[in-house]
Design a protein around this motif. Structure first.
Motif, PDB file in Angstrom:
ATOM      1  N   PHE A 259       0.830  -1.198   0.000  1.00 13.89           N
ATOM      2  CA  PHE A 259       0.000   0.000   0.000  1.00 13.89           C
ATOM      3  C   PHE A 259       0.868   1.253   0.000  1.00 13.89           C
ATOM      4  O   PHE A 259       0.670   2.169  -0.788  1.00 13.89           O
ATOM      5  CB  PHE A 259      -0.943   0.023   1.212  1.00 13.89           C
ATOM      6  CG  PHE A 259      -1.583   1.370   1.407  1.00 13.89           C
ATOM      7  CD1 PHE A 259      -2.672   1.751   0.646  1.00 13.89           C
ATOM      8  CD2 PHE A 259      -1.048   2.284   2.312  1.00 13.89           C
ATOM      9  CE1 PHE A 259      -3.232   3.013   0.784  1.00 13.89           C
ATOM     10  CE2 PHE A 259      -1.600   3.552   2.460  1.00 13.89           C
ATOM     11  CZ  PHE A 259      -2.702   3.915   1.694  1.00 13.89           C
ATOM     12  N   LEU A 260       1.838   1.289   0.920  1.00 11.13           N
ATOM     13  CA  LEU A 260       2.652   2.502   1.058  1.00 11.13           C
ATOM     14  C   LEU A 260       3.448   2.785  -0.210  1.00 11.13           C
ATOM     15  O   LEU A 260       3.558   3.937  -0.635  1.00 11.13           O
ATOM     16  CB  LEU A 260       3.567   2.387   2.279  1.00 11.13           C
ATOM     17  CG  LEU A 260       2.829   2.428   3.634  1.00 11.13           C
ATOM     18  CD1 LEU A 260       3.787   2.151   4.779  1.00 11.13           C
ATOM     19  CD2 LEU A 260       2.125   3.770   3.829  1.00 11.13           C
ATOM     20  N   ASP A 261       3.988   1.734  -0.836  1.00  9.33           N
ATOM     21  CA  ASP A 261       4.727   1.935  -2.084  1.00  9.33           C
ATOM     22  C   ASP A 261       3.821   2.523  -3.165  1.00  9.33           C
ATOM     23  O   ASP A 261       4.185   3.487  -3.844  1.00  9.33           O
ATOM     24  CB  ASP A 261       5.342   0.612  -2.567  1.00  9.33           C
ATOM     25  CG  ASP A 261       6.431   0.116  -1.617  1.00  9.33           C
ATOM     26  OD1 ASP A 261       6.905   0.933  -0.789  1.00  9.33           O
ATOM     27  OD2 ASP A 261       6.785  -1.081  -1.681  1.00  9.33           O
ATOM     28  N   PHE A 263       0.971   4.089  -2.730  1.00  5.88           N
ATOM     29  CA  PHE A 263       0.471   5.407  -2.316  1.00  5.88           C
ATOM     30  C   PHE A 263       1.527   6.489  -2.553  1.00  5.88           C
ATOM     31  O   PHE A 263       1.223   7.590  -3.006  1.00  5.88           O
ATOM     32  CB  PHE A 263       0.057   5.357  -0.842  1.00  5.88           C
ATOM     33  CG  PHE A 263      -0.451   6.661  -0.305  1.00  5.88           C
ATOM     34  CD1 PHE A 263      -1.645   7.204  -0.767  1.00  5.88           C
ATOM     35  CD2 PHE A 263       0.265   7.361   0.674  1.00  5.88           C
ATOM     36  CE1 PHE A 263      -2.117   8.418  -0.259  1.00  5.88           C
ATOM     37  CE2 PHE A 263      -0.202   8.565   1.173  1.00  5.88           C
ATOM     38  CZ  PHE A 263      -1.392   9.107   0.704  1.00  5.88           C
ATOM     39  N   GLU A 264       2.772   6.155  -2.266  1.00 10.56           N
ATOM     40  CA  GLU A 264       3.862   7.113  -2.470  1.00 10.56           C
ATOM     41  C   GLU A 264       3.947   7.492  -3.946  1.00 10.56           C
ATOM     42  O   GLU A 264       4.088   8.666  -4.296  1.00 10.56           O
ATOM     43  CB  GLU A 264       5.179   6.503  -1.995  1.00 10.56           C
ATOM     44  CG  GLU A 264       6.286   7.519  -1.790  1.00 10.56           C
ATOM     45  CD  GLU A 264       7.430   6.941  -0.953  1.00 10.56           C
ATOM     46  OE1 GLU A 264       7.756   5.746  -1.142  1.00 10.56           O
ATOM     47  OE2 GLU A 264       7.994   7.684  -0.127  1.00 10.56           O
TER      48      GLU A 264
ATOM     49  N   THR B 251      -0.303   0.337   9.322  1.00  8.52           N
ATOM     50  CA  THR B 251       0.108   0.998   8.080  1.00  8.52           C
ATOM     51  C   THR B 251       0.509   2.447   8.350  1.00  8.52           C
ATOM     52  O   THR B 251       1.539   2.915   7.849  1.00  8.52           O
ATOM     53  CB  THR B 251      -1.049   0.950   7.053  1.00  8.52           C
ATOM     54  OG1 THR B 251      -1.441  -0.404   6.905  1.00  8.52           O
ATOM     55  CG2 THR B 251      -0.608   1.493   5.700  1.00  8.52           C
ATOM     56  N   ALA B 255       3.969   4.371   7.867  1.00  8.64           N
ATOM     57  CA  ALA B 255       3.967   5.526   6.965  1.00  8.64           C
ATOM     58  C   ALA B 255       4.692   6.723   7.583  1.00  8.64           C
ATOM     59  O   ALA B 255       5.284   7.530   6.857  1.00  8.64           O
ATOM     60  CB  ALA B 255       2.530   5.905   6.618  1.00  8.64           C
ATOM     61  N   ARG B 258       8.260   7.492   6.668  1.00  5.32           N
ATOM     62  CA  ARG B 258       8.384   7.789   5.230  1.00  5.32           C
ATOM     63  C   ARG B 258       7.695   9.106   4.886  1.00  5.32           C
ATOM     64  O   ARG B 258       7.582   9.465   3.708  1.00  5.32           O
ATOM     65  CB  ARG B 258       7.743   6.660   4.407  1.00  5.32           C
ATOM     66  CG  ARG B 258       8.541   5.363   4.502  1.00  5.32           C
ATOM     67  CD  ARG B 258       7.823   4.187   3.886  1.00  5.32           C
ATOM     68  NE  ARG B 258       7.718   4.287   2.422  1.00  5.32           N
ATOM     69  CZ  ARG B 258       7.346   3.266   1.646  1.00  5.32           C
ATOM     70  NH1 ARG B 258       7.069   2.090   2.186  1.00  5.32           N
ATOM     71  NH2 ARG B 258       7.251   3.409   0.343  1.00  5.32           N
ATOM     72  N   LEU B 260       4.575   9.738   5.109  1.00  2.73           N
ATOM     73  CA  LEU B 260       3.314   9.488   4.411  1.00  2.73           C
ATOM     74  C   LEU B 260       2.110   9.573   5.359  1.00  2.73           C
ATOM     75  O   LEU B 260       0.988   9.257   4.980  1.00  2.73           O
ATOM     76  CB  LEU B 260       3.347   8.125   3.706  1.00  2.73           C
ATOM     77  CG  LEU B 260       4.352   8.013   2.545  1.00  2.73           C
ATOM     78  CD1 LEU B 260       4.447   6.574   2.047  1.00  2.73           C
ATOM     79  CD2 LEU B 260       3.982   8.944   1.389  1.00  2.73           C
ATOM     80  N   PHE B 278      -4.933   9.632   4.917  1.00  4.04           N
ATOM     81  CA  PHE B 278      -4.079   9.529   3.722  1.00  4.04           C
ATOM     82  C   PHE B 278      -4.509  10.530   2.650  1.00  4.04           C
ATOM     83  O   PHE B 278      -3.675  11.093   1.951  1.00  4.04           O
ATOM     84  CB  PHE B 278      -4.068   8.092   3.182  1.00  4.04           C
ATOM     85  CG  PHE B 278      -3.197   7.157   3.989  1.00  4.04           C
ATOM     86  CD1 PHE B 278      -1.803   7.300   3.977  1.00  4.04           C
ATOM     87  CD2 PHE B 278      -3.751   6.150   4.761  1.00  4.04           C
ATOM     88  CE1 PHE B 278      -0.994   6.443   4.728  1.00  4.04           C
ATOM     89  CE2 PHE B 278      -2.947   5.302   5.516  1.00  4.04           C
ATOM     90  CZ  PHE B 278      -1.572   5.449   5.503  1.00  4.04           C
ATOM     91  N   ARG B 285       0.342  17.404  -0.076  1.00  6.47           N
ATOM     92  CA  ARG B 285       1.513  17.239  -0.939  1.00  6.47           C
ATOM     93  C   ARG B 285       1.293  17.837  -2.312  1.00  6.47           C
ATOM     94  O   ARG B 285       2.174  18.452  -2.889  1.00  6.47           O
ATOM     95  CB  ARG B 285       1.811  15.753  -1.113  1.00  6.47           C
ATOM     96  CG  ARG B 285       2.525  15.190   0.069  1.00  6.47           C
ATOM     97  CD  ARG B 285       3.591  14.280  -0.431  1.00  6.47           C
ATOM     98  NE  ARG B 285       4.363  13.765   0.664  1.00  6.47           N
ATOM     99  CZ  ARG B 285       5.188  12.746   0.574  1.00  6.47           C
ATOM    100  NH1 ARG B 285       5.337  12.139  -0.592  1.00  6.47           N
ATOM    101  NH2 ARG B 285       5.872  12.344   1.603  1.00  6.47           N
TER     102      ARG B 285
END
Lengths: 269, 289
Positions: A259-261, A263-264, B251, B255, B258, B260, B278, B285
């Protein structure tokens, strides 16, 4: 050893038609999860794999054996089945006896039985409880005894009926580890589960059942993104998959890392 | 006035040295919905049995401290009186189903029959509760012909029909499909809003966050953390002790380093909180970029 199910239908004596024309094939060494609402036919299906139930129509083959022509005792050499409720299968006075019962009945040598019991005790982390009466253990550990007693039969195919039921986070992680080890050993694993997140994180293939039929069958990522079909059988996609779908990610994601990959990437776009 | 009061409760099962519950102090208000979380072996079921009177009346062992429901002490009460005030839904529905009845309808009626409720009222109440728990279509089936999740609904219905003041549930949705789980949480929430007091042992934190008023985290027989669901369920100490936490919380924790997840934002427990968090970060951003 492969599993071949051809056009399988099954009607219980009370008239309920629990399976309607199920066909599927599971290759040797595959790890498959079966999901779907209560009453979808999941347990009825897996009970056909070791001959506990025989097809009303169609046929089930385990390797070259048609289940209609082999007894449950014979099929136990090929398919190990862990019941949903451990209390339905435990009956001896000690954990070690319980685990030795299966391999002993398969006629293995004393030495081999001992090896298999030790290996099963180790995989399930039950070593310290070998002389305990299974019924003095908590339900969580009783479930592990039930699993160990099937592991010790060293069958090429293992079936787990809802192994995650009532288990805490640590036990679910432990189960995942056992399944990973079985995969490494080339065993076929068929698991029924309602824990969709467990399913997403540990299985490459998912079969979705509803109303006695296979609604979806395929790669986990592809299957678990099909929100509408899943909803028909009372299944929500995994938490992380739902999050990804809600945020409109380009790909279907199954784990926090994925998910994080994704989402980034989306944020950068 | 709290309806449930536990003071300095310590309990040993027979022939055990380590207490299953230790120094438990707990008060529950009428109509409150309290969720109890904890790893297996933390004492969740034991706490349920204590509230339901099975300890000390059935399990024996040694119970110290005060267990009081609706102004009556457990030690002074009869189990047959106590169960009319406190209903327990077992973790394993196989253990609850009487085995004496041929249909779901009769099974759900069993408790009322034993309490001498008039026949017409039994029928009315059973029908109502079968509707509420979504099993009206199973009324004529044998309880033993049902799947695990369906049996759990029968177990819940057979307790709800008794209209206990306090409803105690030991992982009542463990064998249910996810959407069934949500429905059952909804039914239980509704009961709480109508004034029934609810204590529920459960692992499914995402649903607890949406439905419960308060969370008790048990660890090795003691109350380890207690408070509003959101505060307890995102507490970092839960992870250390092996409690299950929401994947959304996990999660967001991953995040943070990072960049996020926004540092000042509380960690999410539910899907909606995660989506909101999110999305906010993504919008921020994009504005910068």
């Amino acid at each position: 050893m492969n599993i071949q199910i051809e056009n399988l239908s099954f009607r219980y004596p009370n008239g309920v038609l629990a399976l309607r024309g199920v066909s599927l094939e599971i290759a040797p060494g595959e790890q498959v999860a079966i999901i779907g609402q209560n009453g979808a036919g999941k347990t009825t299906l897996v009970k056909h794999l070791n001959g506990l139930l025989l097809p009303t129509e169609g046929r089930v083959r385990i390797g070259d054996w048609d289940t209609r022509h082999y007894s449950v005792a014979k099929l136990a050499r090929r398919v190990g089945y862990v019941f949903q409720n451990p209390d339905e299968q435990l009956f001896t006075k000690t954990v070690a006896d319980e685990i030795a019962f299966g391999p002993r009945n398969l006629g293995y040598s004393g030495e081999r039985i001992q090896e298999l019991v030790e290996d099963a005790l180790q995989l399930t982390q039950l070593q310290a409880m070998r002389t305990t009466n299974p019924y003095d253990l908590s339900p969580t550990w009783r479930k592990m005894v039930a699993i160990a007693s099937i592991l010790a039969m060293d069958t090429p195919i293992l079936v787990f009926d809802e192994p995650t039921t009532g288990q805490d986070a640590a036990s679910v992680a432990h189960l995942a580890m056992i399944i990973a080890e079985l995969k490494r050993r080339g065993k076929t694993v068929v698991t029924i589960t309602h824990d969709i997140d467990f399913c997403a994180e540990n299985f490459a293939r998912v079969i979705v059942m509803g109303g006695g039929q296979v609604l979806l069958d395929g790669h986990t990522r592809t299957v678990l993104g099909q929100t509408e079909i899943l909803a028909q059988t009372y299944v929500d996609p995994p938490q992380i998959t739902r999050l990804g779908l809600r945020l409109g990610l380009a790909e279907v994601v199954c784990t926090p890392q994925e998910f994080l990959d994704a989402f980034e990437k989306q944020c950068a776009a | 006035m709290p309806i449930v009061k536990l003071q300095q409760v310590t309990y040993h099962y027979p022939f055990t040295e380590k207490p299953a519950l230790q120094d438990i102090n707990l008060e529950v208000e009428e109509g409150e919905f309290v969720a109890v979380i904890g790893p297996n072996g933390a004492g969740k079921s034991t706490l349920c049995y204590t509230l339901a009177g099975f300890i000390p009346h059935f399990y024996k062992g040694e119970l110290k401290g005060i267990v009081e429901v609706d102004g009556v002490l457990a030690q002074d009460s009869d189990l047959s009186d106590w169960v009319l005030k406190v209903g327990l839904v077992f973790q394993n529905p196989f253990n609850q189903i009487s085995g004496a009845k041929y249909t779901v309808f009769e099974e759900v009626a069993f408790g009322l029959e034993n309490s001498g409720v008039p026949r017409a009222e039994i029928a009315r109440r059973v029908e109502e509760v079968l509707q509420m728990t979504g099993i009206a279509d199973l009324a004529d089936r044998s309880p033993y012909s049902l799947s695990g999740g369906q049996q759990q609904r029968v177990a819940l219905a057979s307790i709800l029909v008794m209209q206990p003041k306090v409803l105690v549930l030991d992982e009542p949705t463990s064998q249910m499909d996810p959407i069934g789980t949500r429905e059952v949480f909804g039914v239980i929430r509704k009961m709480a809003e109508q004034g029934m007091t609810v204590v529920m042992a459960e692992h499914k934190v995402e649903w607890i966050a949406q439905f419960a008023d308060r969370v008790i985290a048990l660890w090795e027989g003691k109350i380890y953390l207690e408070g509003k669901p959101h505060e307890v369920l995102t507490d970092a100490r839960l992870v250390e002790k092996g409690f299950g936490v929401s994947r959304y919380t996990t999660t967001a924790r991953l995040a943070l380093p990072r960049g996020l997840w926004q540092k000042e934002r509380p960690l999410p427990v539910t899907l909606e909180e995660a989506v909101a968090g999110f999305s906010a970060l993504r919008n921020a951003r994009r504005k910068q970029g």
